[in-house]
Scaffold this active site. Structure first.
Site, mmCIF file in Angstrom:
data_model
loop_
_atom_site.group_PDB
_atom_site.id
_atom_site.type_symbol
_atom_site.label_atom_id
_atom_site.label_comp_id
_atom_site.label_asym_id
_atom_site.label_seq_id
_atom_site.Cartn_x
_atom_site.Cartn_y
_atom_site.Cartn_z
ATOM 1 N N GLU A 126 -7.535 -25.332 30.517
ATOM 2 C CA GLU A 126 -8.253 -25.430 29.242
ATOM 3 C C GLU A 126 -9.211 -26.625 29.261
ATOM 4 O OE1 GLU A 126 -5.766 -23.783 25.718
ATOM 5 O OE2 GLU A 126 -4.409 -25.052 26.856
ATOM 6 N N GLU A 146 1.697 -20.279 30.386
ATOM 7 C CA GLU A 146 2.149 -20.227 28.990
ATOM 8 C C GLU A 146 2.994 -18.984 28.738
ATOM 9 O OE1 GLU A 146 -0.813 -21.197 29.986
ATOM 10 O OE2 GLU A 146 -1.595 -22.789 28.711
HETATM 11 C C1 1HE Z 1 5.632 -32.204 34.294
HETATM 12 C C2 1HE Z 1 4.704 -31.165 34.150
HETATM 13 C C3 1HE Z 1 4.410 -30.704 32.842
HETATM 14 C C4 1HE Z 1 4.929 -31.600 36.252
HETATM 15 N N1 1HE Z 1 5.054 -31.293 31.818
HETATM 16 N N2 1HE Z 1 6.230 -32.763 33.235
HETATM 17 N N3 1HE Z 1 2.444 -26.458 32.611
HETATM 18 C C5 1HE Z 1 3.249 -25.875 33.505
HETATM 19 O O1 1HE Z 1 4.028 -24.987 33.206
HETATM 20 C C6 1HE Z 1 3.145 -26.412 34.893
HETATM 21 C C7 1HE Z 1 4.442 -27.102 35.255
HETATM 22 N N4 1HE Z 1 4.336 -27.843 36.520
HETATM 23 C C8 1HE Z 1 4.393 -27.239 37.734
HETATM 24 O O2 1HE Z 1 4.409 -26.026 37.865
HETATM 25 C C9 1HE Z 1 4.401 -28.170 38.920
HETATM 26 O O3 1HE Z 1 4.820 -29.436 38.494
HETATM 27 C C10 1HE Z 1 3.035 -28.318 39.643
HETATM 28 C C11 1HE Z 1 2.700 -26.986 40.361
HETATM 29 C C12 1HE Z 1 1.925 -28.666 38.669
HETATM 30 C C13 1HE Z 1 3.128 -29.449 40.676
HETATM 31 O O4 1HE Z 1 4.250 -29.235 41.548
HETATM 32 P P1 1HE Z 1 4.795 -30.478 42.406
HETATM 33 O O5 1HE Z 1 5.873 -29.912 43.308
HETATM 34 O O6 1HE Z 1 3.675 -31.191 43.044
HETATM 35 O O7 1HE Z 1 5.428 -31.513 41.336
HETATM 36 P P2 1HE Z 1 6.832 -31.431 40.553
HETATM 37 O O8 1HE Z 1 7.930 -31.948 41.453
HETATM 38 O O9 1HE Z 1 7.049 -30.088 39.946
HETATM 39 O O10 1HE Z 1 6.585 -32.432 39.349
HETATM 40 C C14 1HE Z 1 6.532 -33.841 39.543
HETATM 41 C C15 1HE Z 1 6.920 -34.475 38.244
HETATM 42 O O11 1HE Z 1 5.964 -34.111 37.238
HETATM 43 C C16 1HE Z 1 8.259 -33.996 37.704
HETATM 44 O O12 1HE Z 1 8.831 -35.046 36.966
HETATM 45 P P3 1HE Z 1 9.996 -35.996 37.568
HETATM 46 O O13 1HE Z 1 10.266 -36.971 36.499
HETATM 47 O O14 1HE Z 1 11.145 -35.060 37.884
HETATM 48 O O15 1HE Z 1 9.405 -36.587 38.821
HETATM 49 C C17 1HE Z 1 7.868 -32.870 36.768
HETATM 50 O O16 1HE Z 1 8.845 -32.639 35.766
HETATM 51 C C18 1HE Z 1 6.619 -33.478 36.150
HETATM 52 N N5 1HE Z 1 5.745 -32.453 35.596
HETATM 53 N N6 1HE Z 1 4.297 -30.799 35.396
HETATM 54 C C19 1HE Z 1 5.922 -32.298 32.010
HETATM 55 N N7 1HE Z 1 3.537 -29.747 32.629
HETATM 56 C C20 1HE Z 1 -2.276 -27.185 24.486
HETATM 57 S S1 1HE Z 1 -1.235 -25.992 24.973
HETATM 58 C C21 1HE Z 1 -1.205 -25.979 26.700
HETATM 59 C C22 1HE Z 1 -0.049 -25.193 27.163
HETATM 60 C C23 1HE Z 1 0.288 -25.478 28.595
HETATM 61 O O17 1HE Z 1 -0.342 -26.241 29.265
HETATM 62 S S2 1HE Z 1 1.655 -24.635 29.171
HETATM 63 C C24 1HE Z 1 1.657 -24.990 30.864
HETATM 64 C C25 1HE Z 1 2.473 -26.205 31.190
#
Ligand code: 1HE
Length: 272
Positions: A126, A146
């Site tokens: 977005e 989403e």
């Molecule tokens: C996060 C987030 C997040 C990572 N919110 N903490 N977005 C998603 O559904 C995408 C979710 N994220 C992923 O699918 C993956 O993290 C990635 C593909 C982006 C990256 O993977 P990777 O292996 O490099 O990293 P990771 O091990 O998954 O994440 C590293 C850290 O970032 C980890 O935290 P930690 O404290 O355990 O180290 C994750 O929890 C954190 N992290 N992504 C919170 N999104 C206005 S409305 C918009 C609606 C949306 O955007 S919905 C889509 C949300």
């Protein structure tokens, strides 16, 4: 992600206090980098507020802007850790705060070039779609998880993304979780330029430097009139176009540039 060139210097004052961003400036170009790599640049309330603040308070000499992400990914979208704490009413306000920030990018003072790499998902897509141009590195991929998370886009995606790739492609991405790779994103019209890994920032900054040399009213017309005309009927669009065209050509910058061409002092149109 690549380093900013050395001729860029850190922003000062209010912009320097925005701790989830790194903002650097060189002549007419400002580079804003998302700086939450440990959370994959997920956008929490503080970060959306900082993006909004930065977009309003760009250095006065800024004529074009680049936005990129630190670490291995551009942006993982909404910070899901904050989602469960909101009431329905707070959810609406939250979505509106994203709209305000991204509107300030799309309909602000200067054109924005987004440099994309790694995950460009959910709210990250977005954000990218609010920019005027998108440069992708080959590592970039695009998703709208989403649908899988039980929510809907809330950062302007439903209004902006179909205008880039069509309702049908966005529907597929949201219903099935389909992820587009960099080539598919380029073919779908999501991105304007596709470059090798490590080359995105240089390309984005070069495009911004070029954009910054345009007459300000031309850039204004492209940013503000073009998308609105696209939303109008053809008849209304043509009428608005005639007004915008006469405003732009009446400006001294247009007269100077046309004179320069007629006197052989300006570049010709050339194949790149
Ligand atoms: C996060 C987030 C997040 C990572 N919110 N903490 N977005 C998603 O559904 C995408 C979710 N994220 C992923 O699918 C993956 O993290 C990635 C593909 C982006 C990256 O993977 P990777 O292996 O490099 O990293 P990771 O091990 O998954 O994440 C590293 C850290 O970032 C980890 O935290 P930690 O404290 O355990 O180290 C994750 O929890 C954190 N992290 N992504 C919170 N999104 C206005 S409305 C918009 C609606 C949306 O955007 S919905 C889509 C949300």
């Amino acid at each position: 992600m690549n380093a900013t060139p050395t001729n860029f210097t850190p922003a000062t004052g209010l912009l320097a206090t925005l701790d989830l961003l790194r903002i650097e400036h060189s002549e007419a170009v400002t580079h804003l980098r998302l700086m939450r790599p440990a959370k994959r640049n997920a956008i929490n309330d503080a970060l959306i507020a900082q993006i909004h603040t930065a977009a309003i308070h760009l250095p006065g000499s800024t004529k074009a802007m680049v936005i990129s992400g630190e670490g291995a990914h551009f942006c993982a979208g909404l910070d899901l850790a904050e989602l469960s704490e909101r009431s329905v009413a707070e959810g609406v306000q939250h979505s509106r705060s994203w709209h305000a920030a991204f509107d300030q990018l799309q309909f602000g003072r200067v054109p924005v070039v987004a440099v994309l790499h790694g995950a460009v998902v959910g709210g990250g897509l977005e954000l990218a779609s609010a920019a005027h141009l998108r440069v992708a590195e080959r590592s970039a991929y695009y998703g709208l998880p989403e649908g899988q998370r039980g929510i809907f886009v809330g950062g302007g995606g439903s209004a902006r993304i179909p205008r880039l790739i069509g309702v049908a492609r966005m529907t597929d991405m949201m219903l099935t979780g389909r992820v587009l790779d960099a080539d598919e994103g380029q073919a779908a019209g999501l991105t304007n330029y596709l470059v090798d890994d490590g080359q995105g920032l240089a390309k984005g900054l070069a495009l911004a430097a070029k954009i910054a040399t345009n007459a300000p009213l031309s850039n204004f017309a492209v940013m503000h009139a073009l998308p609105r005309i696209a939303d109008l009927s053809q008849s209304d669009g043509l009428f608005v176009e005639s007004l915008m065209a006469s405003i732009a050509q009446g400006d001294e910058a247009a007269k100077t540039r046309v004179r320069a061409f007629l006197e052989g002092r300006a570049g010709k149109v050339q194949k790149s």
